[in-house]
Scaffold this motif. Sequence first.
Motif, short mmCIF file in Angstrom:
data_model
loop_
_atom_site.label_atom_id
_atom_site.label_comp_id
_atom_site.label_asym_id
_atom_site.label_seq_id
_atom_site.Cartn_x
_atom_site.Cartn_y
_atom_site.Cartn_z
N THR A 93 12.52 2.51 16.72
CA THR A 93 12.58 2.58 15.27
C THR A 93 13.59 3.62 14.79
OG1 THR A 93 10.23 2.01 15.24
CG2 THR A 93 11.16 2.86 13.19
N LEU A 94 13.66 4.74 15.49
CA LEU A 94 14.50 5.85 15.06
C LEU A 94 15.93 5.80 15.59
CD1 LEU A 94 11.90 8.72 15.39
CD2 LEU A 94 12.60 7.51 13.32
N ASP A 95 16.24 4.84 16.45
CA ASP A 95 17.56 4.74 17.05
C ASP A 95 18.58 4.24 16.02
OD1 ASP A 95 19.80 4.41 18.62
OD2 ASP A 95 18.83 3.09 20.08
N PRO A 96 19.58 5.07 15.66
CA PRO A 96 20.55 4.66 14.63
C PRO A 96 21.66 3.75 15.14
CG PRO A 96 21.07 6.86 15.38
CD PRO A 96 19.79 6.44 16.08
N ARG A 97 21.78 3.55 16.44
CA ARG A 97 22.90 2.78 16.99
C ARG A 97 22.99 1.34 16.48
NH1 ARG A 97 22.23 3.86 23.13
NH2 ARG A 97 20.10 3.75 22.41
N PRO A 98 21.90 0.59 16.38
CA PRO A 98 22.06 -0.79 15.88
C PRO A 98 22.64 -0.84 14.47
CG PRO A 98 19.93 -0.54 16.92
CD PRO A 98 20.54 0.83 16.82
N LEU A 99 22.26 0.08 13.62
CA LEU A 99 22.80 0.10 12.26
C LEU A 99 24.26 0.50 12.25
CD1 LEU A 99 19.82 1.74 10.38
CD2 LEU A 99 20.44 -0.67 10.45
N ALA A 100 24.61 1.45 13.09
CA ALA A 100 26.00 1.90 13.16
C ALA A 100 26.91 0.78 13.66
CB ALA A 100 26.11 3.12 14.07
N ALA A 101 26.40 -0.02 14.59
CA ALA A 101 27.19 -1.13 15.14
C ALA A 101 27.52 -2.17 14.08
CB ALA A 101 26.44 -1.78 16.29
N GLU A 102 26.66 -2.29 13.06
CA GLU A 102 26.89 -3.25 11.99
C GLU A 102 27.60 -2.64 10.79
OE1 GLU A 102 23.41 -5.27 10.74
OE2 GLU A 102 23.03 -6.14 12.69
N GLY A 103 27.99 -1.38 10.89
CA GLY A 103 28.63 -0.72 9.76
C GLY A 103 27.62 -0.26 8.73
N GLY A 104 26.41 -0.02 9.18
CA GLY A 104 25.34 0.43 8.30
C GLY A 104 25.49 1.87 7.88
#
Length: 67
Positions: free
Chosen positions: A49-60
Amino acid sequence: MKLAQILRAGRRKAPSISLRHFFATTLMSNGVEPQEAQKALRHANLRITLDPRPLAAEGGPTARPGR
């Protein structure tokens, strides 16, 4: 309104993973406790839940410019 209706009403269709990331970002941005977000997202581990990498990969919101 059902999710399918919302998607059809939009100008473009969003992949379901994008909707999950939007939901997670909205929860966290509005001060929902991480444990509650974990339950809502049905994550087995709070680390997911707290891992920011998936959002960063999408330009979040956690993405860094130029990366």
